[in-house]
Design a protein around this motif. Structure first.
Motif, PDB file in Angstrom:
ATOM      1  N   PRO A 103       0.836  -1.201   0.000  1.00 20.45           N
ATOM      2  CA  PRO A 103       0.000   0.000   0.000  1.00 20.45           C
ATOM      3  C   PRO A 103       0.869   1.249   0.000  1.00 20.45           C
ATOM      4  N   LEU A 104       0.211   2.382  -0.113  1.00 21.98           N
ATOM      5  CA  LEU A 104       0.921   3.647   0.028  1.00 21.98           C
ATOM      6  C   LEU A 104       1.612   3.631   1.378  1.00 21.98           C
ATOM      7  N   SER A 105       2.874   3.888   1.383  1.00 22.26           N
ATOM      8  CA  SER A 105       3.624   3.855   2.631  1.00 22.26           C
ATOM      9  C   SER A 105       4.626   4.991   2.638  1.00 22.26           C
ATOM     10  N   ARG A 106       5.186   5.215   3.792  1.00 18.92           N
ATOM     11  CA  ARG A 106       6.227   6.239   3.886  1.00 18.92           C
ATOM     12  C   ARG A 106       7.388   5.902   2.957  1.00 18.92           C
ATOM     13  N   ASP A 107       7.669   4.605   2.813  1.00 15.72           N
ATOM     14  CA  ASP A 107       8.760   4.183   1.929  1.00 15.72           C
ATOM     15  C   ASP A 107       8.502   4.603   0.484  1.00 15.72           C
ATOM     16  N   VAL A 108       7.273   4.391   0.007  1.00 13.04           N
ATOM     17  CA  VAL A 108       6.933   4.773  -1.363  1.00 13.04           C
ATOM     18  C   VAL A 108       6.977   6.282  -1.501  1.00 13.04           C
ATOM     19  N   GLN A 109       6.426   6.984  -0.512  1.00 15.17           N
ATOM     20  CA  GLN A 109       6.436   8.445  -0.554  1.00 15.17           C
ATOM     21  C   GLN A 109       7.875   8.978  -0.566  1.00 15.17           C
ATOM     22  N   ARG A 110       8.725   8.400   0.286  1.00  7.95           N
ATOM     23  CA  ARG A 110      10.144   8.819   0.307  1.00  7.95           C
ATOM     24  C   ARG A 110      10.818   8.524  -1.027  1.00  7.95           C
ATOM     25  N   PHE A 111      10.506   7.353  -1.602  1.00  7.63           N
ATOM     26  CA  PHE A 111      11.075   6.993  -2.901  1.00  7.63           C
ATOM     27  C   PHE A 111      10.690   8.036  -3.950  1.00  7.63           C
ATOM     28  N   LEU A 112       9.399   8.365  -4.026  1.00  9.08           N
ATOM     29  CA  LEU A 112       8.939   9.351  -5.010  1.00  9.08           C
ATOM     30  C   LEU A 112       9.608  10.700  -4.782  1.00  9.08           C
ATOM     31  N   GLU A 113       9.662  11.130  -3.521  1.00 11.74           N
ATOM     32  CA  GLU A 113      10.290  12.414  -3.204  1.00 11.74           C
ATOM     33  C   GLU A 113      11.781  12.405  -3.550  1.00 11.74           C
ATOM     34  N   SER A 114      12.465  11.309  -3.236  1.00  9.76           N
ATOM     35  CA  SER A 114      13.909  11.237  -3.507  1.00  9.76           C
ATOM     36  C   SER A 114      14.216  11.283  -5.001  1.00  9.76           C
ATOM     37  N   GLN A 115      13.242  10.855  -5.803  1.00  9.69           N
ATOM     38  CA  GLN A 115      13.417  10.851  -7.256  1.00  9.69           C
ATOM     39  C   GLN A 115      12.869  12.122  -7.898  1.00  9.69           C
ATOM     40  N   GLY A 116      12.329  13.022  -7.090  1.00  8.71           N
ATOM     41  CA  GLY A 116      11.751  14.255  -7.614  1.00  8.71           C
ATOM     42  C   GLY A 116      10.456  14.014  -8.370  1.00  8.71           C
ATOM     43  N   LEU A 117       9.756  12.935  -8.019  1.00  8.29           N
ATOM     44  CA  LEU A 117       8.510  12.582  -8.699  1.00  8.29           C
ATOM     45  C   LEU A 117       7.318  13.085  -7.892  1.00  8.29           C
ATOM     46  N   GLN A 118       6.418  13.776  -8.561  1.00 18.42           N
ATOM     47  CA  GLN A 118       5.233  14.308  -7.905  1.00 18.42           C
ATOM     48  C   GLN A 118       4.127  13.261  -7.784  1.00 18.42           C
ATOM     49  N   ARG A 119       4.089  12.348  -8.757  1.00 16.81           N
ATOM     50  CA  ARG A 119       3.032  11.334  -8.812  1.00 16.81           C
ATOM     51  C   ARG A 119       3.639   9.976  -9.130  1.00 16.81           C
ATOM     52  N   PHE A 120       2.909   8.952  -8.817  1.00 10.74           N
ATOM     53  CA  PHE A 120       3.331   7.597  -9.126  1.00 10.74           C
ATOM     54  C   PHE A 120       2.984   7.297 -10.579  1.00 10.74           C
ATOM     55  N   GLU A 121       4.001   7.329 -11.450  1.00 12.01           N
ATOM     56  CA  GLU A 121       3.830   7.038 -12.873  1.00 12.01           C
ATOM     57  C   GLU A 121       4.954   6.093 -13.307  1.00 12.01           C
ATOM     58  N   PRO A 122       4.798   4.796 -13.006  1.00 15.72           N
ATOM     59  CA  PRO A 122       5.880   3.833 -13.217  1.00 15.72           C
ATOM     60  C   PRO A 122       6.274   3.603 -14.667  1.00 15.72           C
ATOM     61  N   ALA A 123       5.414   3.918 -15.625  1.00 17.99           N
ATOM     62  CA  ALA A 123       5.778   3.724 -17.036  1.00 17.99           C
ATOM     63  C   ALA A 123       6.966   4.588 -17.422  1.00 17.99           C
ATOM     64  N   SER A 124       7.198   5.642 -16.666  1.00 17.05           N
ATOM     65  CA  SER A 124       8.330   6.528 -16.973  1.00 17.05           C
ATOM     66  C   SER A 124       9.543   6.263 -16.075  1.00 17.05           C
ATOM     67  N   PHE A 125       9.511   5.200 -15.274  1.00 13.64           N
ATOM     68  CA  PHE A 125      10.646   4.874 -14.406  1.00 13.64           C
ATOM     69  C   PHE A 125      11.881   4.528 -15.240  1.00 13.64           C
ATOM     70  N   THR A 126      13.029   4.960 -14.754  1.00 11.84           N
ATOM     71  CA  THR A 126      14.301   4.519 -15.321  1.00 11.84           C
ATOM     72  C   THR A 126      14.574   3.106 -14.818  1.00 11.84           C
ATOM     73  N   SER A 127      15.587   2.483 -15.364  1.00  8.49           N
ATOM     74  CA  SER A 127      15.975   1.149 -14.909  1.00  8.49           C
ATOM     75  C   SER A 127      16.314   1.165 -13.414  1.00  8.49           C
ATOM     76  N   ALA A 128      17.055   2.175 -12.979  1.00  8.84           N
ATOM     77  CA  ALA A 128      17.430   2.280 -11.561  1.00  8.84           C
ATOM     78  C   ALA A 128      16.198   2.478 -10.685  1.00  8.84           C
ATOM     79  N   GLN A 129      15.244   3.263 -11.139  1.00 14.58           N
ATOM     80  CA  GLN A 129      14.020   3.473 -10.364  1.00 14.58           C
ATOM     81  C   GLN A 129      13.204   2.179 -10.267  1.00 14.58           C
TER      82      GLN A 129
END
Length: 188
Positions: A103-129
């Motif tokens: 589920p939505l968790s602090r870990d996911v929120q931190r991941f998005l923030e650390s990547q400078g992502l405003q929204r969860f849009e995995p189709a645009s993830f890099t290989s590292a992401q």
């Protein structure tokens, strides 16, 4: 038996409905079916749903992974399916999960923030992401809880102790009690 791993992103075609038992009903049905099918095919992996998008990771026998992915590609609950990772693996990295749901968790929120992502849009993830998201799912401590990614609520909000219905019921019960006490007092 050759093992492989596959990660994909897709958009949900359904309009999210109110949460039932902690998870969006369409996602709950996907999870139940996935867990049953994946256990039968000895597949392991994880799923994240948020912003009306899916990120799913699968590991297992190559034939089983491909059969499962073919079913997903034909599933009308998914559109704009994008393969993010598709490669052989030497060993399984998810153990005992037919389909772990995160589920939505602090870990996911931190991941998005650390990547400078405003929204969860995995189709645009890099290989590292993608690798970071897989690791996040693998290490999630939510142990199969079925919780919805609720975009209207941030992870910093304090959970409510009572549901709105329960609050209304308690207020009505309190008013009835006060009314009864007032009526009883007027009879004396």
């Amino acid at each position: 038996m050759s093992l492989m791993r596959l990660a994909y992103a897709s958009e949900a075609t359904f309009e999210a409905k109110p949460v039932e038992k902690g998870v969006e009903p369409h996602v709950a049905r996907i999870l139940m079916t996935s867990r049953k099918n994946n256990a039968r095919g000895k597949l392991v992996g994880g799923l994240y749903y948020g912003n009306n998008r899916f990120f799913q990771y699968l590991e297992g026998d190559e034939d089983e992974v491909r059969k499962t992915y073919d079913r997903i590609l034909q599933d009308d609950r998914h559109r704009n399916v994008v393969t993010l990772i598709e490669e052989p693996v030497a060993d399984r990295t998810f153990s005992n999960w037919s389909m772990k749901y995160v589920p939505l968790s602090r870990d996911v929120q931190r991941f998005l923030e650390s990547q400078g992502l405003q929204r969860f849009e995995p189709a645009s993830f890099t290989s590292a992401q993608c690798e970071q998201m897989i690791e996040l799912i693998r290490n999630s401590s939510h142990d199969q809880k079925l919780v919805n990614h609720d975009e209207a609520r941030t992870v910093r909000e304090t959970p409510q102790a009572f549901s709105p219905g329960l609050k209304a019921g308690l207020i009505v019960a309190g008013l009835c009690l006060l009314g009864a006490l007032f009526f009883a007092g007027s009879m004396l």
